[in-house]
Design a protein around this motif. Structure first.
Motif, PDB file in Angstrom:
ATOM      1  N   GLY A 202      -9.465 -22.735 -18.943  1.00  0.00           N
ATOM      2  CA  GLY A 202      -8.122 -23.154 -18.558  1.00  0.00           C
ATOM      3  C   GLY A 202      -8.155 -24.574 -18.024  1.00  0.00           C
ATOM      4  N   SER A 203      -7.610 -24.752 -16.821  1.00  0.00           N
ATOM      5  CA  SER A 203      -7.584 -26.079 -16.211  1.00  0.00           C
ATOM      6  C   SER A 203      -8.795 -26.340 -15.318  1.00  0.00           C
ATOM      7  CB  SER A 203      -6.303 -26.248 -15.381  1.00  0.00           C
ATOM      8  OG  SER A 203      -6.236 -25.261 -14.361  1.00  0.00           O
ATOM      9  N   SER A 204      -9.641 -25.334 -15.141  1.00  0.00           N
ATOM     10  CA  SER A 204     -10.805 -25.480 -14.259  1.00  0.00           C
ATOM     11  C   SER A 204     -12.078 -25.652 -15.085  1.00  0.00           C
ATOM     12  CB  SER A 204     -10.939 -24.266 -13.340  1.00  0.00           C
ATOM     13  OG  SER A 204     -11.129 -23.076 -14.101  1.00  0.00           O
ATOM     14  N   ARG A 205     -13.130 -26.067 -14.400  1.00  0.00           N
ATOM     15  CA  ARG A 205     -14.430 -26.242 -15.036  1.00  0.00           C
ATOM     16  C   ARG A 205     -15.424 -25.285 -14.391  1.00  0.00           C
ATOM     17  NH1 ARG A 205     -15.907 -29.489 -18.736  1.00  0.00           N
ATOM     18  NH2 ARG A 205     -18.086 -30.036 -19.132  1.00  0.00           N
ATOM     19  N   VAL A 206     -16.168 -24.575 -15.229  1.00  0.00           N
ATOM     20  CA  VAL A 206     -17.123 -23.573 -14.775  1.00  0.00           C
ATOM     21  C   VAL A 206     -18.542 -24.102 -14.962  1.00  0.00           C
ATOM     22  CG1 VAL A 206     -17.993 -21.226 -15.102  1.00  0.00           C
ATOM     23  CG2 VAL A 206     -15.541 -21.698 -15.362  1.00  0.00           C
ATOM     24  N   THR A 207     -19.378 -23.889 -13.955  1.00  0.00           N
ATOM     25  CA  THR A 207     -20.787 -24.262 -14.032  1.00  0.00           C
ATOM     26  C   THR A 207     -21.634 -23.044 -13.706  1.00  0.00           C
ATOM     27  OG1 THR A 207     -20.303 -26.539 -13.350  1.00  0.00           O
ATOM     28  CG2 THR A 207     -22.581 -25.799 -13.172  1.00  0.00           C
ATOM     29  N   LEU A 208     -22.540 -22.702 -14.603  1.00  0.00           N
ATOM     30  CA  LEU A 208     -23.424 -21.551 -14.410  1.00  0.00           C
ATOM     31  C   LEU A 208     -24.878 -21.985 -14.505  1.00  0.00           C
ATOM     32  CD1 LEU A 208     -21.755 -18.817 -16.689  1.00  0.00           C
ATOM     33  CD2 LEU A 208     -21.555 -19.037 -14.209  1.00  0.00           C
ATOM     34  N   ALA A 209     -25.689 -21.539 -13.547  1.00  0.00           N
ATOM     35  CA  ALA A 209     -27.140 -21.713 -13.641  1.00  0.00           C
ATOM     36  C   ALA A 209     -27.693 -20.507 -14.398  1.00  0.00           C
ATOM     37  CB  ALA A 209     -27.757 -21.811 -12.258  1.00  0.00           C
ATOM     38  N   LEU A 210     -28.401 -20.760 -15.484  1.00  0.00           N
ATOM     39  CA  LEU A 210     -28.899 -19.691 -16.344  1.00  0.00           C
ATOM     40  C   LEU A 210     -30.420 -19.635 -16.313  1.00  0.00           C
ATOM     41  CD1 LEU A 210     -26.690 -20.437 -19.481  1.00  0.00           C
ATOM     42  CD2 LEU A 210     -26.159 -18.910 -17.572  1.00  0.00           C
ATOM     43  N   ALA A 211     -30.948 -18.421 -16.341  1.00  0.00           N
ATOM     44  CA  ALA A 211     -32.398 -18.229 -16.376  1.00  0.00           C
ATOM     45  C   ALA A 211     -32.701 -17.038 -17.279  1.00  0.00           C
ATOM     46  CB  ALA A 211     -32.955 -17.992 -14.981  1.00  0.00           C
ATOM     47  N   THR A 212     -33.559 -17.263 -18.264  1.00  0.00           N
ATOM     48  CA  THR A 212     -33.948 -16.210 -19.196  1.00  0.00           C
ATOM     49  C   THR A 212     -35.391 -15.802 -18.915  1.00  0.00           C
ATOM     50  OG1 THR A 212     -32.456 -17.058 -20.897  1.00  0.00           O
ATOM     51  CG2 THR A 212     -34.195 -15.570 -21.625  1.00  0.00           C
ATOM     52  N   PHE A 213     -35.619 -14.492 -18.854  1.00  0.00           N
ATOM     53  CA  PHE A 213     -36.937 -13.957 -18.529  1.00  0.00           C
ATOM     54  C   PHE A 213     -37.401 -12.972 -19.594  1.00  0.00           C
ATOM     55  CE2 PHE A 213     -35.125 -15.192 -14.463  1.00  0.00           C
ATOM     56  CZ  PHE A 213     -36.191 -15.798 -13.820  1.00  0.00           C
ATOM     57  N   GLU A 214     -38.706 -12.926 -19.766  1.00  0.00           N
ATOM     58  CA  GLU A 214     -39.346 -11.899 -20.571  1.00  0.00           C
ATOM     59  C   GLU A 214     -40.446 -11.258 -19.746  1.00  0.00           C
ATOM     60  OE1 GLU A 214     -40.796 -13.769 -24.074  1.00  0.00           O
ATOM     61  OE2 GLU A 214     -38.875 -13.660 -25.124  1.00  0.00           O
ATOM     62  N   GLY A 215     -40.747  -9.994 -20.021  1.00  0.00           N
ATOM     63  CA  GLY A 215     -41.799  -9.335 -19.280  1.00  0.00           C
ATOM     64  C   GLY A 215     -42.060  -7.931 -19.792  1.00  0.00           C
ATOM     65  N   VAL A 216     -42.820  -7.175 -19.025  1.00  0.00           N
ATOM     66  CA  VAL A 216     -43.147  -5.793 -19.371  1.00  0.00           C
ATOM     67  C   VAL A 216     -42.817  -4.916 -18.170  1.00  0.00           C
ATOM     68  CG1 VAL A 216     -44.922  -4.185 -20.149  1.00  0.00           C
ATOM     69  CG2 VAL A 216     -45.011  -6.588 -20.871  1.00  0.00           C
ATOM     70  N   LEU A 217     -42.072  -3.843 -18.401  1.00  0.00           N
ATOM     71  CA  LEU A 217     -41.645  -2.971 -17.310  1.00  0.00           C
ATOM     72  C   LEU A 217     -42.101  -1.541 -17.540  1.00  0.00           C
ATOM     73  CD1 LEU A 217     -39.114  -0.998 -18.385  1.00  0.00           C
ATOM     74  CD2 LEU A 217     -37.840  -3.143 -18.206  1.00  0.00           C
ATOM     75  N   GLU A 218     -42.060  -0.775 -16.453  1.00  0.00           N
ATOM     76  CA  GLU A 218     -42.276   0.675 -16.513  1.00  0.00           C
ATOM     77  C   GLU A 218     -41.062   1.347 -15.911  1.00  0.00           C
ATOM     78  OE1 GLU A 218     -46.178   2.821 -15.758  1.00  0.00           O
ATOM     79  OE2 GLU A 218     -45.055   3.333 -13.937  1.00  0.00           O
ATOM     80  N   VAL A 219     -40.518   2.325 -16.618  1.00  0.00           N
ATOM     81  CA  VAL A 219     -39.315   3.018 -16.163  1.00  0.00           C
ATOM     82  C   VAL A 219     -39.645   3.897 -14.961  1.00  0.00           C
ATOM     83  CG1 VAL A 219     -37.433   4.569 -16.807  1.00  0.00           C
ATOM     84  CG2 VAL A 219     -38.441   3.048 -18.529  1.00  0.00           C
ATOM     85  N   THR A 220     -38.863   3.760 -13.878  1.00  0.00           N
ATOM     86  CA  THR A 220     -39.030   4.610 -12.698  1.00  0.00           C
ATOM     87  C   THR A 220     -37.834   5.523 -12.483  1.00  0.00           C
ATOM     88  OG1 THR A 220     -38.130   2.843 -11.292  1.00  0.00           O
ATOM     89  CG2 THR A 220     -40.528   2.943 -11.536  1.00  0.00           C
TER      90      THR A 220
END
Length: 249
Positions: A202-220
């Motif tokens: 719209g009339s405003s400006r949005v700024t987002l800090a983005l971070a993408t991660f990869e890894g290995v998990l175990e379901v708890t």
């Protein structure tokens, strides 16, 4: 729930326009659904993520176009034909739509999965308030801060991040701050991309800090993980943040 994978052709004008603005890409994703399709009370929201090809120094270039991939998670099957027509590949494999119900129902404690997610790591500053009198929401900007933001949430999201020793394979030679060997104690989570997204809403400006991660998990906690997969993680979900995807590690 459905997970859609669309390969975008970065050499097409339509793909360049989509990838240039998250507001434009958000609109394109939402236009995959007909009027009324997402209005049921309690229905999970639409999530999406744009994955760009990782640049590995010294690696041999792959044949074909770079693998720019748009993932869409949705409670109903989408119709992304307009995205494919303007920005994708109208060939076999250019788009895949999968019903994830069986996969989600099959999650159980102890399973191990590779994961990838893009998040908007933020925190509230108690000493600063906005024009509405609410605490200001600020972004974490360093790699360590953003990684810790994810680690602080994994327990409630129903998983834990494995260490090198638990996963096996070659272990890096590591020392703690006292010089003691701690080989294999490192967590299998890596920041693969960081950046700032700026766009007009719209009339405003949005700024987002983005971070993408990869890894290995175990379901708890399978129920908690299912909730995170369906509903997303953190802020900025409308603009490509919060979607976590799983694959064989």
């Amino acid at each position: 729930m459905y997970l859609t994978r669309i390969y975008l052709n970065p050499h097409r004008r339509g793909a360049k326009q989509l990838m240039r603005s998250r507001q434009v890409l958000h609109a394109a994703v939402m236009n995959c659904f007909p009027p009324g399709a997402l209005e049921d009370v309690g229905m999970p929201r639409v999530l999406w993520r744009l994955d760009r090809p990782s640049v590995v120094r010294g690696a041999t270039p792959r044949q074909g176009s770079p693998s720019c991939v748009l993932y869409i998670s949705s409670p109903v099957a989408p119709d992304p034909s307009h995205i494919v027509e303007e920005a994708g590949y109208a060939t076999e494999g250019g788009i895949v739509v999968r019903d994830m119900s069986t996969f989600l129902d099959g999650l159980s404690a102890g399973q191990r999965w590779g994961f990838r997610l893009c998040v908007n790591p933020t925190f509230q500053e108690s000493n600063q308030v906005n024009a509405r009198g609410r605490k200001k929401v600020l972004a974490h900007v360093t790699q360590d801060q953003q990684t810790q933001w994810v680690l602080d949430r994994v327990e409630r999201l129903g998983f834990r991040v494995l260490t090198s020793a638990e996963y096996g394979g070659d272990l890096p030679v590591l020392e703690d701050q006292n010089g003691q060997r701690v080989d294999g104690a490192n967590l299998l989570i890596n920041g693969v991309e960081r950046g700032i997204a700026e766009f007009k809403r719209g009339s405003s400006r949005v700024t987002l800090a983005l971070a993408t991660f990869e890894g290995v998990l175990e379901v708890t906690d399978p129920d908690a993980l299912r909730h995170g997969l369906v509903h997303g993680i953190g802020r900025g979900k409308a603009y490509g943040c919060g979607l976590i995807t799983l694959a064989r590690p």
